[in-house]
Design a protein around this motif. Structure first.
Motif, PDB file in Angstrom:
ATOM      1  N   UNK A 247       0.834  -1.211   0.000  1.00 48.81           N
ATOM      2  CA  UNK A 247       0.000   0.000   0.000  1.00 48.81           C
ATOM      3  C   UNK A 247       0.868   1.261   0.000  1.00 48.81           C
ATOM      4  N   UNK A 248       1.947   1.250   0.773  1.00 45.92           N
ATOM      5  CA  UNK A 248       2.847   2.402   0.814  1.00 45.92           C
ATOM      6  C   UNK A 248       3.530   2.606  -0.535  1.00 45.92           C
ATOM      7  N   UNK A 249       3.873   1.513  -1.208  1.00 44.88           N
ATOM      8  CA  UNK A 249       4.530   1.632  -2.514  1.00 44.88           C
ATOM      9  C   UNK A 249       3.565   2.165  -3.570  1.00 44.88           C
ATOM     10  N   UNK A 250       2.308   1.754  -3.477  1.00 44.02           N
ATOM     11  CA  UNK A 250       1.313   2.291  -4.414  1.00 44.02           C
ATOM     12  C   UNK A 250       1.166   3.801  -4.202  1.00 44.02           C
ATOM     13  N   UNK A 251       1.113   4.214  -2.934  1.00 38.48           N
ATOM     14  CA  UNK A 251       1.025   5.643  -2.630  1.00 38.48           C
ATOM     15  C   UNK A 251       2.260   6.380  -3.125  1.00 38.48           C
ATOM     16  N   UNK A 252       3.427   5.715  -3.029  1.00 32.17           N
ATOM     17  CA  UNK A 252       4.665   6.327  -3.519  1.00 32.17           C
ATOM     18  C   UNK A 252       4.619   6.577  -5.014  1.00 32.17           C
ATOM     19  N   UNK A 253       4.093   5.623  -5.764  1.00 28.85           N
ATOM     20  CA  UNK A 253       3.943   5.800  -7.214  1.00 28.85           C
ATOM     21  C   UNK A 253       2.987   6.939  -7.518  1.00 28.85           C
ATOM     22  N   UNK A 254       1.877   6.987  -6.805  1.00 33.88           N
ATOM     23  CA  UNK A 254       0.904   8.056  -7.021  1.00 33.88           C
ATOM     24  C   UNK A 254       1.521   9.419  -6.707  1.00 33.88           C
ATOM     25  N   UNK A 255       2.230   9.503  -5.591  1.00 34.71           N
ATOM     26  CA  UNK A 255       2.844  10.776  -5.195  1.00 34.71           C
ATOM     27  C   UNK A 255       3.888  11.225  -6.213  1.00 34.71           C
ATOM     28  N   UNK A 256       4.645  10.273  -6.747  1.00 39.20           N
ATOM     29  CA  UNK A 256       5.669  10.608  -7.738  1.00 39.20           C
ATOM     30  C   UNK A 256       5.045  11.258  -8.964  1.00 39.20           C
ATOM     31  N   UNK A 257       3.968  10.672  -9.445  1.00 38.04           N
ATOM     32  CA  UNK A 257       3.299  11.221 -10.634  1.00 38.04           C
ATOM     33  C   UNK A 257       2.608  12.541 -10.300  1.00 38.04           C
ATOM     34  N   UNK A 258       2.000  12.621  -9.132  1.00 39.81           N
ATOM     35  CA  UNK A 258       1.341  13.863  -8.720  1.00 39.81           C
ATOM     36  C   UNK A 258       2.354  15.006  -8.616  1.00 39.81           C
ATOM     37  N   UNK A 259       3.538  14.712  -8.086  1.00 42.10           N
ATOM     38  CA  UNK A 259       4.596  15.738  -7.987  1.00 42.10           C
ATOM     39  C   UNK A 259       5.068  16.173  -9.364  1.00 42.10           C
ATOM     40  N   UNK A 260       5.121  15.230 -10.297  1.00 43.15           N
ATOM     41  CA  UNK A 260       5.528  15.561 -11.661  1.00 43.15           C
ATOM     42  C   UNK A 260       4.567  16.589 -12.259  1.00 43.15           C
ATOM     43  N   UNK A 261       3.275  16.339 -12.098  1.00 42.88           N
ATOM     44  CA  UNK A 261       2.295  17.269 -12.660  1.00 42.88           C
ATOM     45  C   UNK A 261       2.278  18.589 -11.887  1.00 42.88           C
ATOM     46  N   UNK A 262       2.547  18.545 -10.595  1.00 36.93           N
ATOM     47  CA  UNK A 262       2.608  19.783  -9.812  1.00 36.93           C
ATOM     48  C   UNK A 262       3.746  20.662 -10.291  1.00 36.93           C
ATOM     49  N   UNK A 263       4.881  20.046 -10.636  1.00 36.69           N
ATOM     50  CA  UNK A 263       6.038  20.818 -11.104  1.00 36.69           C
ATOM     51  C   UNK A 263       5.791  21.451 -12.470  1.00 36.69           C
ATOM     52  N   UNK A 264       4.885  20.884 -13.247  1.00 35.95           N
ATOM     53  CA  UNK A 264       4.588  21.440 -14.573  1.00 35.95           C
ATOM     54  C   UNK A 264       3.918  22.807 -14.492  1.00 35.95           C
ATOM     55  N   UNK A 265       3.201  23.060 -13.416  1.00 37.07           N
ATOM     56  CA  UNK A 265       2.457  24.316 -13.302  1.00 37.07           C
ATOM     57  C   UNK A 265       3.144  25.336 -12.403  1.00 37.07           C
ATOM     58  N   UNK A 266       4.342  25.024 -11.953  1.00 37.45           N
ATOM     59  CA  UNK A 266       5.070  25.977 -11.098  1.00 37.45           C
ATOM     60  C   UNK A 266       5.694  27.084 -11.951  1.00 37.45           C
TER      61      UNK A 266
END
Length: 217
Positions: A198-217
């Motif tokens: 479960x923690x690894x799944x959350x890690x994958x989600x967070x990684x992708x979410x951070x990628x998209x967050x950096x696109x709009x900075x």
């Protein structure tokens, strides 16, 4: 006897001749330098134009790659979220039963196969740090799938032993059924790579979410 006036004139003429020669040389040198500067300007302009064209091509390629990467990550993220729901329904259920465990195992496996397929197809577009996480995650998914196959085999053996799939006959009472299934799920979660999933799944989600967050900075 030499005429002083004549000597002076000859000297003046010689000086004028030298001046004219210097003047012609200076003009020639100026013209040569001017030609060199013109060719340099043309050469530099061509170089700059070529650099601009290459830069534009690189920008177009990068833009296309970025768009493809965004589309790939969006698709993968959707698959991860779908799989995450299936994972929670299986290992952290609000209610349990013999039949629901079988159904949830099948759903988990189906969603994990779709996720693995998406990860394999889009691997070349993934950011390097995500590739590392995905490789480790894929290994865990396959190991968990093996454990779930063993769990289904256990349930099938119970059905074969009793000659029925009726939970009332298999377990006697609903309470006994719930207790048995909860224990089976707890045993699965006690396996290290299942408990950490479960923690690894959350890690994958967070990684992708951070990628998209950096696109709009």
């Amino acid at each position: 006897m030499t005429n002083p006036t004549q000597t002076t004139l000859e000297q003046i003429e010689a000086l004028i001749s030298k001046y004219e020669n210097y003047h012609v040389f200076a003009i020639g040198l100026f013209i040569l330098l001017l030609i060199i500067q013109i060719f340099q300007s043309i050469f530099i302009s061509n170089k700059i134009e070529g650099f601009k064209n290459n830069l534009k091509k690189s920008e177009i390629k990068f833009s296309r790659f970025s768009n493809m990467q965004v589309d790939a990550l969006k698709s993968i993220y959707n698959q991860i979220v779908t799989f995450h729901y299936a994972h929670h329904r299986l290992f952290f259920p609000t209610s349990v039963s013999h039949d629901s465990l079988i159904v949830r195992i099948d759903q988990w496996k189906a969603d994990s196969i779709q996720l693995l397929d998406a990860l394999h197809r889009e691997r070349i577009l993934l950011p390097p740090d995500l590739v590392v996480l995905v490789k480790d995650f894929e290994t865990d998914l396959r190991r968990i799938a093996t454990k779930l196959d063993e769990q289904k085999m256990t349930l099938s053996m119970i059905e074969e032993r009793e000659g029925t799939a009726d939970p009332q006959i298999l377990y006697g009472t609903p309470e006994a059924e719930v207790e048995f299934i909860k224990k089976e799920i707890a045993n699965l979660l006690a396996v290290d790579f299942i408990g950490a999933a479960d923690s690894k799944i959350k890690g994958l989600r967070n990684n992708i979410e951070n990628y998209f967050s950096n696109l709009v900075k």
